[in-house]
Write a protein that holds these residues in place. Sequence first.
Motif, PDB file in Angstrom:
ATOM      1  N   LEU A 109      -2.198  -4.574  10.128  1.00 38.67           N
ATOM      2  CA  LEU A 109      -2.084  -4.348   8.694  1.00 38.67           C
ATOM      3  C   LEU A 109      -3.044  -3.269   8.188  1.00 38.67           C
ATOM      4  O   LEU A 109      -3.231  -3.129   6.976  1.00 38.67           O
ATOM      5  CB  LEU A 109      -2.346  -5.652   7.934  1.00 38.67           C
ATOM      6  N   GLU A 110      -3.643  -2.535   9.093  1.00 35.25           N
ATOM      7  CA  GLU A 110      -4.640  -1.548   8.701  1.00 35.25           C
ATOM      8  C   GLU A 110      -4.031  -0.446   7.833  1.00 35.25           C
ATOM      9  O   GLU A 110      -4.670   0.047   6.898  1.00 35.25           O
ATOM     10  CB  GLU A 110      -5.307  -0.941   9.937  1.00 35.25           C
ATOM     11  N   GLY A 111      -2.796  -0.039   8.144  1.00 32.86           N
ATOM     12  CA  GLY A 111      -2.157   0.993   7.332  1.00 32.86           C
ATOM     13  C   GLY A 111      -1.978   0.552   5.893  1.00 32.86           C
ATOM     14  O   GLY A 111      -2.236   1.322   4.949  1.00 32.86           O
ATOM     15  N   LEU A 112      -1.538  -0.696   5.694  1.00 32.63           N
ATOM     16  CA  LEU A 112      -1.382  -1.234   4.347  1.00 32.63           C
ATOM     17  C   LEU A 112      -2.740  -1.380   3.664  1.00 32.63           C
ATOM     18  O   LEU A 112      -2.871  -1.086   2.466  1.00 32.63           O
ATOM     19  CB  LEU A 112      -0.659  -2.577   4.403  1.00 32.63           C
ATOM     20  N   ARG A 113      -3.731  -1.811   4.420  1.00 31.89           N
ATOM     21  CA  ARG A 113      -5.073  -1.964   3.839  1.00 31.89           C
ATOM     22  C   ARG A 113      -5.612  -0.628   3.336  1.00 31.89           C
ATOM     23  O   ARG A 113      -6.132  -0.531   2.219  1.00 31.89           O
ATOM     24  CB  ARG A 113      -6.032  -2.561   4.882  1.00 31.89           C
ATOM     25  N   LYS A 114      -5.467   0.412   4.144  1.00 34.23           N
ATOM     26  CA  LYS A 114      -5.959   1.732   3.741  1.00 34.23           C
ATOM     27  C   LYS A 114      -5.201   2.256   2.524  1.00 34.23           C
ATOM     28  O   LYS A 114      -5.801   2.831   1.611  1.00 34.23           O
ATOM     29  CB  LYS A 114      -5.821   2.712   4.904  1.00 34.23           C
ATOM     30  N   VAL A 212       4.381  -0.300  -0.947  1.00 35.48           N
ATOM     31  CA  VAL A 212       3.916  -1.671  -1.170  1.00 35.48           C
ATOM     32  C   VAL A 212       2.557  -1.662  -1.861  1.00 35.48           C
ATOM     33  O   VAL A 212       2.319  -2.409  -2.820  1.00 35.48           O
ATOM     34  CB  VAL A 212       3.839  -2.442   0.163  1.00 35.48           C
ATOM     35  N   ALA A 213       1.667  -0.793  -1.391  1.00 36.90           N
ATOM     36  CA  ALA A 213       0.329  -0.716  -1.984  1.00 36.90           C
ATOM     37  C   ALA A 213       0.397  -0.296  -3.448  1.00 36.90           C
ATOM     38  O   ALA A 213      -0.328  -0.828  -4.295  1.00 36.90           O
ATOM     39  CB  ALA A 213      -0.530   0.277  -1.190  1.00 36.90           C
ATOM     40  N   GLU A 214       1.279   0.633  -3.747  1.00 38.29           N
ATOM     41  CA  GLU A 214       1.428   1.077  -5.135  1.00 38.29           C
ATOM     42  C   GLU A 214       1.917  -0.061  -6.021  1.00 38.29           C
ATOM     43  O   GLU A 214       1.447  -0.229  -7.155  1.00 38.29           O
ATOM     44  CB  GLU A 214       2.400   2.254  -5.190  1.00 38.29           C
ATOM     45  N   GLN A 215       2.855  -0.856  -5.527  1.00 40.86           N
ATOM     46  CA  GLN A 215       3.380  -1.976  -6.303  1.00 40.86           C
ATOM     47  C   GLN A 215       2.317  -3.055  -6.510  1.00 40.86           C
ATOM     48  O   GLN A 215       2.176  -3.610  -7.615  1.00 40.86           O
ATOM     49  CB  GLN A 215       4.601  -2.573  -5.602  1.00 40.86           C
ATOM     50  N   VAL A 216       1.556  -3.361  -5.466  1.00 43.92           N
ATOM     51  CA  VAL A 216       0.489  -4.359  -5.579  1.00 43.92           C
ATOM     52  C   VAL A 216      -0.548  -3.905  -6.600  1.00 43.92           C
ATOM     53  O   VAL A 216      -0.983  -4.684  -7.469  1.00 43.92           O
ATOM     54  CB  VAL A 216      -0.173  -4.607  -4.210  1.00 43.92           C
ATOM     55  N   ALA A 217      -0.970  -2.646  -6.505  1.00 41.89           N
ATOM     56  CA  ALA A 217      -1.972  -2.127  -7.437  1.00 41.89           C
ATOM     57  C   ALA A 217      -1.455  -2.141  -8.876  1.00 41.89           C
ATOM     58  O   ALA A 217      -2.210  -2.412  -9.820  1.00 41.89           O
ATOM     59  CB  ALA A 217      -2.368  -0.708  -7.035  1.00 41.89           C
ATOM     60  N   LYS A 218      -0.171  -1.886  -9.052  1.00 38.73           N
ATOM     61  CA  LYS A 218       0.420  -1.905 -10.391  1.00 38.73           C
ATOM     62  C   LYS A 218       0.350  -3.301 -10.996  1.00 38.73           C
ATOM     63  O   LYS A 218       0.004  -3.464 -12.181  1.00 38.73           O
ATOM     64  CB  LYS A 218       1.875  -1.426 -10.315  1.00 38.73           C
TER      65      LYS A 218
END
Length: 276
Positions: A109-114, A212-218
Amino acid sequence: MQPDDKIAKAAGLLLHSPPGEVDDVFNDIRGIVNDDAALQEYIEPILAESNTQQFYIAELKDSSKVLLTPYNQVKTNEFIDPNTQTQFSFDHLHRTVTEEWPVETDEALEGLRKALQQQVDGYMSKHYPSGRATVFLREGAVVTCIVSNRFSPGNFWNGSWRSVWSFDASSGQLNGSVKVKVHYFEDGNVQLDTQTDFSADISQQDGEDEQVAEQVAKVIKEYEAQFQQSIGNGYRQLSERTFKGLRRMLPLTRSKVDWEKLANYKIGGELASADS
């Protein structure tokens, strides 16, 4: 009560310290106990718990910063910085990093974490310029920890905002918790201590890491904004309704006081006294 029990209870007061006032409480405890050697035995684990609870911001030797949290804690005094892939020892009493060494991270999951770390960094720069956030991997979840402290003891107030957001990439479930604590102590002792929890489903959990990261941050941004707005609305209601209800609308005479007329009476009385 045995002396050791008294020292342990006194040390435990540190966990209830208002934000930014741990050192003040610690110095008060030292004065009460008056035995640094005995106090140190109990104070170090309490300080370790306090630092992780408060998301203390540690600075590594390369000047990079990372939060001390339960999510990157390996041992009582050892933590991991996922951004620099560094494990380090931390002196909780002096609040300094004492030793560092490289460590391997979970690549699954490192790519998603970064990607989420990058999104959260942008969010922090806009909304928490003096704060810090670190994204961790913990037991298959991507955990975002945010802290923003504002300390102004010269103006008799200190405050802290802490939030934790745990995202399960397999189910798309995002769970969050936000805690706010403020202490105002000019001619009194007033504290705000509030917490709220959130839950949401992320619809793009099967997309690219960046999406996914953009949606979570939103979602994090939206929920935290709602919580901040609710606090402001609550204080406006206190000012406009609750506190007004505590005041007597009319004096016992059931008529309003004409303060201007009273002032004229006072001036007239003073002039009369002067003439006599």
